[in-house]
Design an enzyme around this catalytic site. Structure first.
Site: not given
Length: 201
Positions: A20, A47, A140
């Site tokens: 991310s 992301h 995540d």
């Protein structure tokens, strides 16, 4: 246990990577040193803002020696290729090693979600999968990496001390005991060793 010993215990057929915040820089640093003959497929989720088309495939294709493309629905996974999840869609891997795109609800506030990719890949590849989690600002990927380990795959996490944002690797380390916690340079060495072992089979 060192990289060579861990790699020798896993007959890897594919690699999934999640990141991310700080992920583009980390992934470029990780993959730019791979040899031209690297043959394992790599599937990555970074992301992205859902309202913007991803240019990751273009950016990485200009900098890497391997083929890079955005994963397409129903596409079969090919060797020696880096695939990126597009923006706004979850990316899953089916048991026949093809991609599936979906617009289901975000997971960990993210779509594409690292967990969705990793969990489906763990079910599709079992012990033949390596999962790598890099820098990031949320949780995540922790559950996905845990699924990979549960299915007998190899798990590696970027050293939180090196990560631009340590939240994501720390969450994974707390949720499971990954096989390896490594710097980007050492993760690259791991991928090269896994590919070398795969080429010999």
């Amino acid at each position: 246990m060192d990289i060579q010993q861990v790699a020798a215990r896993h007959a890897v057929e594919a690699v999934v990577i999640g990141a991310s915040a700080g992920g583009v820089h980390a992934l470029l640093a990780l993959l730019s040193g791979l040899p031209a003959h690297f043959s394992l497929p790599i599937i990555a989720v970074l992301h992205l803002p859902k309202e913007r088309d991803s240019r990751l495939a273009d950016v990485f294709q200009q900098r890497l020696g391997m083929t890079v493309r955005e994963a397409a629905d129903k596409e079969s996974i090919a060797p020696a290729t880096l695939y990126f999840a597009g923006s706004g869609y979850h990316l899953s891997i089916e048991t026949d090693h093809t991609f599936s795109l979906s617009c289901e609800e975000p997971v960990n506030y993210s779509r594409p979600s690292i967990d969705v990719l990793m969990e489906s890949a763990a079910d599709a590849y079992g012990p033949g999968l390596a999962g790598v989690l890099l820098t990031g600002a949320n949780f995540d990927g922790a559950a996905g990496l845990a699924r990979i380990k549960q299915r007998g795959g190899l798990t590696a996490v970027q050293d939180p001390a090196e990560a631009q944002v340590a939240t994501m690797p720390l969450a994974a380390i707390r949720k499971l005991k990954p096989n390896l916690i490594l710097t980007l340079e050492r993760i690259r060495q791991l991928l090269i060793q896994l590919d070398h072992n795969h080429a010999k089979t």
